[in-house]
Design an enzyme around this catalytic site. Sequence first.
Site, mmCIF file in Angstrom:
data_model
loop_
_atom_site.group_PDB
_atom_site.id
_atom_site.type_symbol
_atom_site.label_atom_id
_atom_site.label_comp_id
_atom_site.label_asym_id
_atom_site.label_seq_id
_atom_site.Cartn_x
_atom_site.Cartn_y
_atom_site.Cartn_z
ATOM 1 N N CYS A 27 0.840 -1.210 0.000
ATOM 2 C CA CYS A 27 0.000 0.000 0.000
ATOM 3 C C CYS A 27 0.875 1.261 0.000
ATOM 4 C CB CYS A 27 -0.906 -0.046 1.231
ATOM 5 S SG CYS A 27 -1.776 1.489 1.588
ATOM 6 N N CYS A 30 0.139 3.810 2.698
ATOM 7 C CA CYS A 30 0.585 3.260 3.991
ATOM 8 C C CYS A 30 2.085 3.495 4.171
ATOM 9 C CB CYS A 30 0.297 1.761 4.070
ATOM 10 S SG CYS A 30 -1.443 1.317 3.953
#
Length: 102
Positions: A27, A30
Site C-alpha cells: 500500500c 501506507c
Amino acid sequence: MQITDANAKELFASGKLVVVDFWATWCGPCQHMGPIVEQLATEYEGRAVIGKYNVDENEELAAQIGVRNIPTFIFVKDNAVVGKVVGAVGKAALQAEIEKNL
C-alpha cells in the site's frame, strides 16, 4: 511496535490510549504514513501506545473493527474505540486525535 491479533487485547486493556495503524507492505499511502507513525510513537512514548497492524499477516482485529480501507488509524482506550481516521493524512490530524483522547 507491532500490533497483532495475539497482543491487541492485552494492549487495549492497558488503560493507555492505543493507536493502531492498519497497513500493508503493498500500500503506497501506507508506506507514506510509516515515518509519521514512527515519529508519533517516539513523541508519545510513555503516554500512548502507537503501533502498526499488518492486515496481510493478521485479520481478526481488522474484521472485528470493520476496517475496509488502508491506511486506517483506530484509537482505542479502555477497550473502546474512541476515534478513527481513514486515509493518508498529515501528522497534525493524527496528533489532534491523539491529544483529544489522551
